[in-house]
Design a protein around this motif. Sequence first.
Motif, mmCIF file in Angstrom:
data_model
loop_
_atom_site.group_PDB
_atom_site.id
_atom_site.type_symbol
_atom_site.label_atom_id
_atom_site.label_comp_id
_atom_site.label_asym_id
_atom_site.label_seq_id
_atom_site.Cartn_x
_atom_site.Cartn_y
_atom_site.Cartn_z
ATOM 1 N N ARG A 9 0.839 -1.207 0.000
ATOM 2 C CA ARG A 9 0.000 0.000 0.000
ATOM 3 C C ARG A 9 0.872 1.253 0.000
ATOM 4 O O ARG A 9 0.535 2.250 -0.611
ATOM 5 C CB ARG A 9 -0.911 0.012 1.223
ATOM 6 N N GLY A 42 -5.307 13.121 -13.512
ATOM 7 C CA GLY A 42 -6.124 11.919 -13.663
ATOM 8 C C GLY A 42 -5.289 10.656 -13.666
ATOM 9 O O GLY A 42 -4.206 10.601 -13.087
ATOM 10 N N LEU A 90 -1.578 2.440 -9.755
ATOM 11 C CA LEU A 90 -2.765 1.590 -9.766
ATOM 12 C C LEU A 90 -2.631 0.516 -10.830
ATOM 13 O O LEU A 90 -2.280 0.792 -11.975
ATOM 14 C CB LEU A 90 -4.014 2.431 -10.049
ATOM 15 N N GLY A 108 -6.864 -2.515 -8.424
ATOM 16 C CA GLY A 108 -6.374 -2.717 -7.074
ATOM 17 C C GLY A 108 -6.495 -1.424 -6.283
ATOM 18 O O GLY A 108 -6.916 -0.390 -6.817
ATOM 19 N N ASP A 109 -6.122 -1.481 -5.002
ATOM 20 C CA ASP A 109 -6.272 -0.312 -4.135
ATOM 21 C C ASP A 109 -5.110 0.662 -4.230
ATOM 22 O O ASP A 109 -5.132 1.704 -3.581
ATOM 23 C CB ASP A 109 -6.459 -0.758 -2.675
ATOM 24 N N TYR B 36 -16.133 5.883 -13.777
ATOM 25 C CA TYR B 36 -15.597 5.198 -12.612
ATOM 26 C C TYR B 36 -15.711 6.130 -11.417
ATOM 27 O O TYR B 36 -15.640 7.348 -11.539
ATOM 28 C CB TYR B 36 -14.123 4.831 -12.821
ATOM 29 N N LYS B 38 -14.142 6.803 -7.449
ATOM 30 C CA LYS B 38 -12.977 6.457 -6.630
ATOM 31 C C LYS B 38 -13.086 7.101 -5.248
ATOM 32 O O LYS B 38 -13.178 8.323 -5.132
ATOM 33 C CB LYS B 38 -11.685 6.910 -7.320
ATOM 34 N N ALA B 41 -7.974 6.142 -0.894
ATOM 35 C CA ALA B 41 -7.285 4.920 -0.459
ATOM 36 C C ALA B 41 -7.877 3.647 -1.070
ATOM 37 O O ALA B 41 -7.619 2.548 -0.581
ATOM 38 C CB ALA B 41 -7.249 4.805 1.057
ATOM 39 N N GLU B 42 -8.700 3.796 -2.106
ATOM 40 C CA GLU B 42 -9.213 2.634 -2.823
ATOM 41 C C GLU B 42 -8.997 2.826 -4.317
ATOM 42 O O GLU B 42 -8.845 3.947 -4.797
ATOM 43 C CB GLU B 42 -10.705 2.445 -2.572
ATOM 44 N N GLY B 43 -9.017 1.719 -5.052
ATOM 45 C CA GLY B 43 -8.953 1.842 -6.497
ATOM 46 C C GLY B 43 -10.285 2.267 -7.080
ATOM 47 O O GLY B 43 -11.328 2.133 -6.437
ATOM 48 N N PRO B 44 -10.288 2.809 -8.306
ATOM 49 C CA PRO B 44 -11.553 3.169 -8.956
ATOM 50 C C PRO B 44 -12.432 1.940 -9.161
ATOM 51 O O PRO B 44 -11.931 0.834 -9.374
ATOM 52 C CB PRO B 44 -11.099 3.727 -10.310
ATOM 53 N N PHE B 46 -15.910 0.563 -11.368
ATOM 54 C CA PHE B 46 -16.751 0.825 -12.524
ATOM 55 C C PHE B 46 -18.164 1.182 -12.078
ATOM 56 O O PHE B 46 -18.745 0.547 -11.180
ATOM 57 C CB PHE B 46 -16.775 -0.405 -13.427
ATOM 58 N N PHE B 89 -14.320 9.682 -12.483
ATOM 59 C CA PHE B 89 -13.520 9.755 -13.704
ATOM 60 C C PHE B 89 -14.353 9.265 -14.883
ATOM 61 O O PHE B 89 -14.985 8.207 -14.793
ATOM 62 C CB PHE B 89 -12.281 8.861 -13.607
ATOM 63 N N PHE B 104 -8.510 8.230 -19.720
ATOM 64 C CA PHE B 104 -9.247 8.796 -18.605
ATOM 65 C C PHE B 104 -9.203 10.318 -18.618
ATOM 66 O O PHE B 104 -8.235 10.932 -19.086
ATOM 67 C CB PHE B 104 -8.660 8.317 -17.268
ATOM 68 N N THR B 106 -9.483 13.859 -16.067
ATOM 69 C CA THR B 106 -8.722 14.245 -14.879
ATOM 70 C C THR B 106 -9.514 14.108 -13.575
ATOM 71 O O THR B 106 -8.951 14.245 -12.507
ATOM 72 C CB THR B 106 -8.225 15.690 -15.003
#
Lengths: 116, 110
Positions: A9, A42, A90, A108-109, B36, B38, B41-44, B46, B89, B104, B106
């Motif tokens: 992380r 982005g 990412l 992923g995170d 997406y 977001k 602290a997490e991924g995007p 869908f 996004f 993507f 911004t």
Amino acid sequence: DVKVTQSSRYLVKRTGEKVFLECVQDMDHENMFWYRQDPGLGLRLIYFSYDVKMKEKGDIPEGYSVSREKKERFSLILESASTNQTSMYLCASSQRQGFFVSQPQHFGDGTRLSIL
Amino acid sequence: DQQVKQNSPSLSVQEGRISILNCDYTNSMFDYFLWYKKYPAEGPTFLISISSIKDKNEDGRFTVFLNKSAKHLSLHIVPSQPGDSAVYFCAATLLGVGNEKLTFGTGTRL
């Protein structure tokens, strides 16, 4: 549920070090991707892979390389880390796309990498 | 050259009202668009997508509109809820095997 796991992380490295970021997906997806996310810019694609041992450059490949020896694992390598590579990284995976629908990418995170 | 643009970095909306997030693109070859979401602290993740053969796609509180002539898409969230607070996004791609790359924008912080 699709699971994309990034090995760290948070990571702190020094300028000039060789850095490895690892990503594993458990859904047998053909495609895997590496992005970096920076404020105001982005998500920008670094590299992607559509099959084992295959790789394609994204929009910002300079200073990076990748490795995909197994279908489930995609590694991002910073050959000689520099401070401008400090970023959130990412990883994502997706099924092969068809002609009528785009398969969503699963992320992923993230790994927050700091280069000192 | 930014091919997908989200000109509003942030948007503030009251709970229960409509949120409208906008996205413009310059490449007329794009034929599939995705949104997406977001959280920190997490991924995007869908949210919703639309093909260029449609002008609207709906999924619960989320609707995406596509105006091909203006090269513009928008995401409507009705009614907005506190849990919708996130960065959104938009992304665009070309359909077809071998074109899996997403471009993507911004992002807009809602």
